[in-house]
Each structure stands twice: as C-alpha cells, then as structure tokens.
Design a protein around this motif. Sequence first.
Motif, PDB file in Angstrom:
ATOM      1  N   ILE A 111       0.841  -1.201   0.000  1.00  0.00           N
ATOM      2  CA  ILE A 111       0.000   0.000   0.000  1.00  0.00           C
ATOM      3  C   ILE A 111       0.873   1.248   0.000  1.00  0.00           C
ATOM      4  O   ILE A 111       0.635   2.205  -0.751  1.00  0.00           O
ATOM      5  CB  ILE A 111      -0.936  -0.021   1.221  1.00  0.00           C
ATOM      6  CG1 ILE A 111      -1.987  -1.106   1.074  1.00  0.00           C
ATOM      7  CG2 ILE A 111      -1.628   1.333   1.397  1.00  0.00           C
ATOM      8  CD1 ILE A 111      -2.949  -0.900  -0.060  1.00  0.00           C
ATOM      9  N   ASP A 112       1.896   1.257   0.836  1.00  0.00           N
ATOM     10  CA  ASP A 112       2.796   2.416   0.886  1.00  0.00           C
ATOM     11  C   ASP A 112       3.524   2.624  -0.430  1.00  0.00           C
ATOM     12  O   ASP A 112       3.821   3.757  -0.820  1.00  0.00           O
ATOM     13  CB  ASP A 112       3.809   2.237   2.023  1.00  0.00           C
ATOM     14  CG  ASP A 112       3.158   2.284   3.401  1.00  0.00           C
ATOM     15  OD1 ASP A 112       2.059   2.874   3.512  1.00  0.00           O
ATOM     16  OD2 ASP A 112       3.732   1.731   4.353  1.00  0.00           O
ATOM     17  N   PRO A 118      -4.006   6.596  -5.036  1.00  0.00           N
ATOM     18  CA  PRO A 118      -4.869   6.127  -3.941  1.00  0.00           C
ATOM     19  C   PRO A 118      -5.009   4.617  -3.947  1.00  0.00           C
ATOM     20  O   PRO A 118      -5.381   4.014  -4.955  1.00  0.00           O
ATOM     21  CB  PRO A 118      -6.218   6.801  -4.230  1.00  0.00           C
ATOM     22  CG  PRO A 118      -5.898   7.934  -5.152  1.00  0.00           C
ATOM     23  CD  PRO A 118      -4.722   7.503  -5.951  1.00  0.00           C
ATOM     24  N   ALA A 119      -4.703   4.012  -2.802  1.00  0.00           N
ATOM     25  CA  ALA A 119      -4.800   2.560  -2.679  1.00  0.00           C
ATOM     26  C   ALA A 119      -5.237   2.214  -1.256  1.00  0.00           C
ATOM     27  O   ALA A 119      -4.810   2.853  -0.296  1.00  0.00           O
ATOM     28  CB  ALA A 119      -3.459   1.887  -2.992  1.00  0.00           C
ATOM     29  N   VAL A 128     -12.071  -0.774   6.303  1.00  0.00           N
ATOM     30  CA  VAL A 128     -10.805  -0.347   5.717  1.00  0.00           C
ATOM     31  C   VAL A 128      -9.688  -0.881   6.610  1.00  0.00           C
ATOM     32  O   VAL A 128      -9.519  -0.445   7.743  1.00  0.00           O
ATOM     33  CB  VAL A 128     -10.723   1.189   5.618  1.00  0.00           C
ATOM     34  CG1 VAL A 128      -9.343   1.613   5.122  1.00  0.00           C
ATOM     35  CG2 VAL A 128     -11.802   1.722   4.684  1.00  0.00           C
ATOM     36  N   LEU A 129      -8.918  -1.827   6.090  1.00  0.00           N
ATOM     37  CA  LEU A 129      -7.835  -2.429   6.863  1.00  0.00           C
ATOM     38  C   LEU A 129      -6.545  -1.641   6.739  1.00  0.00           C
ATOM     39  O   LEU A 129      -5.698  -1.674   7.639  1.00  0.00           O
ATOM     40  CB  LEU A 129      -7.613  -3.872   6.418  1.00  0.00           C
ATOM     41  CG  LEU A 129      -8.833  -4.804   6.523  1.00  0.00           C
ATOM     42  CD1 LEU A 129      -8.454  -6.207   6.066  1.00  0.00           C
ATOM     43  CD2 LEU A 129      -9.388  -4.825   7.942  1.00  0.00           C
ATOM     44  N   ALA A 130      -6.384  -0.929   5.628  1.00  0.00           N
ATOM     45  CA  ALA A 130      -5.207  -0.079   5.425  1.00  0.00           C
ATOM     46  C   ALA A 130      -5.477   0.851   4.254  1.00  0.00           C
ATOM     47  O   ALA A 130      -6.224   0.498   3.335  1.00  0.00           O
ATOM     48  CB  ALA A 130      -3.965  -0.921   5.155  1.00  0.00           C
ATOM     49  N   GLN A 250     -10.225 -10.365   1.543  1.00  0.00           N
ATOM     50  CA  GLN A 250      -9.606  -9.041   1.465  1.00  0.00           C
ATOM     51  C   GLN A 250      -9.394  -8.638   0.008  1.00  0.00           C
ATOM     52  O   GLN A 250      -9.041  -9.467  -0.828  1.00  0.00           O
ATOM     53  CB  GLN A 250      -8.275  -9.010   2.213  1.00  0.00           C
ATOM     54  CG  GLN A 250      -8.410  -9.219   3.710  1.00  0.00           C
ATOM     55  CD  GLN A 250      -7.101  -9.065   4.452  1.00  0.00           C
ATOM     56  OE1 GLN A 250      -6.151  -8.474   3.961  1.00  0.00           O
ATOM     57  NE2 GLN A 250      -7.049  -9.613   5.665  1.00  0.00           N
ATOM     58  N   ARG A 251      -9.617  -7.350  -0.271  1.00  0.00           N
ATOM     59  CA  ARG A 251      -9.495  -6.842  -1.634  1.00  0.00           C
ATOM     60  C   ARG A 251      -8.660  -5.566  -1.648  1.00  0.00           C
ATOM     61  O   ARG A 251      -8.740  -4.750  -0.727  1.00  0.00           O
ATOM     62  CB  ARG A 251     -10.869  -6.528  -2.226  1.00  0.00           C
ATOM     63  CG  ARG A 251     -11.707  -7.745  -2.549  1.00  0.00           C
ATOM     64  CD  ARG A 251     -13.183  -7.456  -2.442  1.00  0.00           C
ATOM     65  NE  ARG A 251     -13.573  -7.161  -1.068  1.00  0.00           N
ATOM     66  CZ  ARG A 251     -14.419  -6.204  -0.728  1.00  0.00           C
ATOM     67  NH1 ARG A 251     -14.966  -5.426  -1.639  1.00  0.00           N
ATOM     68  NH2 ARG A 251     -14.733  -6.013   0.534  1.00  0.00           N
ATOM     69  N   LEU A 252      -7.889  -5.414  -2.698  1.00  0.00           N
ATOM     70  CA  LEU A 252      -7.112  -4.205  -2.921  1.00  0.00           C
ATOM     71  C   LEU A 252      -7.858  -3.320  -3.905  1.00  0.00           C
ATOM     72  O   LEU A 252      -8.250  -3.780  -4.982  1.00  0.00           O
ATOM     73  CB  LEU A 252      -5.734  -4.565  -3.484  1.00  0.00           C
ATOM     74  CG  LEU A 252      -4.890  -3.404  -4.020  1.00  0.00           C
ATOM     75  CD1 LEU A 252      -4.444  -2.490  -2.887  1.00  0.00           C
ATOM     76  CD2 LEU A 252      -3.687  -3.939  -4.799  1.00  0.00           C
TER      77      LEU A 252
END
Length: 288
Positions: A111-112, A118-119, A128-130, A250-252
């Motif tokens: 993610i970073d 935006p991610a 929202v996990l991250a 979980q989804r990105l």
Amino acid sequence: MGTELGEFLRARRARLRPEDVGLPDYGGRRRVPGLRREELAQLAGVSAGYYARLEQGLSPNASDAVLDAIARVLRLDETERAHLHHLARHRPRRRRRPRPERLRPNVRLMIDAFGDVPALVIGRRTDVLAWNRTAHALLAGHLPYQAPDRPNVARLVFLDPHTRDLYADWRAKARDTVAELRMTAARYPDDPELAELIGELTVKSAEFAALWAAHPVHRCDPPARTFRHPLVGSMTLGNEVMELPQDEGQRLAVFTAVPGSPDAAALSLLADLAAAPRARQAAATRMP
C-alpha cells in the motif's frame, strides 16, 4: 440459509411478469407481484411442490440441471446463477466465530509503495484495513488518518453525509455496496460481526433496508467512478478492485487517472494536499 435462498428466489420472481416469459396475462390484479411459484415450476420443468420445498430450503440436493433451469426462467446472469448454486448447496454446520481479519506486513508495504496513487485494502465486512494518505484524502479526508478503528465503507456510504455527497452517482455506489454485502453474507453465514453490521444498517437506513430486501447480486467493480471532491472538485478515476489470494475476503482497491487529463491534475493536487501535513510534521521534528 434456507431463508436466504427463499429471499433470493422470491426477489427474482417478483421482478418478472408472466408476459416476460411467454405466459398469457389474463388481467386482474395479482396478490403478489411477479411470477407465481406454480408458473416458475411449470417453466422450469419441476413440480410446484418440489419448487416450493426448494424455496423453503427443504431440498438441499437439487441437481445442477434443476438449478440451471430455474436460473434460465428467472433470467439470471452469470453472477446471480453462481450465487443461486452457492445458496442451494449450503450445508448447516456448527457455528464458529470467524478469525479476526489481520493485515499482513507485506500488504502494508505494498500500500505504501503506491505513493501518490490512492490505494486501500478492504476486508470482507467492508472495513478499511489499510490505506495510504491519498486514498484517505480521496475517500474520507474529514476523518482522522490515524483513527484507532478504521472506518467501514458500508457505514460511510449509507450513514455519512460527506460520503453521500462525494459520489456523483451515489445510488450506483449504494447498490454495489449492498450487492457486495449480500454475496459476502452467503459466503460467511456464521460471521456475527457481519450480521451485526447488516442489522445496524437495516435499522438506521431506510435506503439500505429497501435495497437489501431487493436482494441485489452483481459484480461490484465498475471501470470508473466520478467523485465530487470538496477540495479539488469533480474527477473521474479508474476503479480497479483485486482479490488478495492469500487473504480470504480481502481486496485491494486502486484509483487511477488518465495521464495529462484534468482528472490527473486534480488527483495530483489532492496528493499534494494529503502529503502537506506529513511534510510539516517532518520539518517540525528536524527543528532544533
């Protein structure tokens, strides 16, 4: 899950009229909208009694051929057909509390690594996990970035005025959110926190309750969404959602803009605004 199967079939029967499937309409007012059980059974080639038991969850051994025939009569698309098969195949099991969702360190690093793009990672209950700072600024800049509890997307969509204003087509986002929760509830019928979320939204939002009763089931990954952002104005961003195969449920989600477009300029400005507080904080720590 018999109730879930029955709700799905009744919702799909209700959206069809006899003339839609080649049956004569003799006029007169029907007691309930849509096809009757007997009409659907006749068209699918099964007895009315058998179909009634299926709708009540009492025929767990329905063959693929029968389910496909019902799907054909109801004009289900590929996603709805798969959902029907899943509901009909469910077997009751000993209830157990699902394990808490955790974010793997490598996913956090990923993610970073998106930088100004935006991610965010969304869990199976739409928590929202991250997220990175640009995703936070895009979707929920009115909330703290480092909140102890990450926000829940479904709650934001139906209960947060900022989010309602953010989406140019809020109704489409609302339908997609409910469809996503419907399919997740079928996959995780023993998740008490998911059931609690659905119950809360049903009580607090009449719009959610109406959509939930319609039992929407469809893919929830439109190619683009238009945002009316309070800081940078309107922009249409590509919307890519990918399953994380090592993290069930979980989804990105990643948002992109066409290079050189006004949307890209607006997104770049938003990224700069999102980075400003961090830059000020870093400068303050360097001061003697």
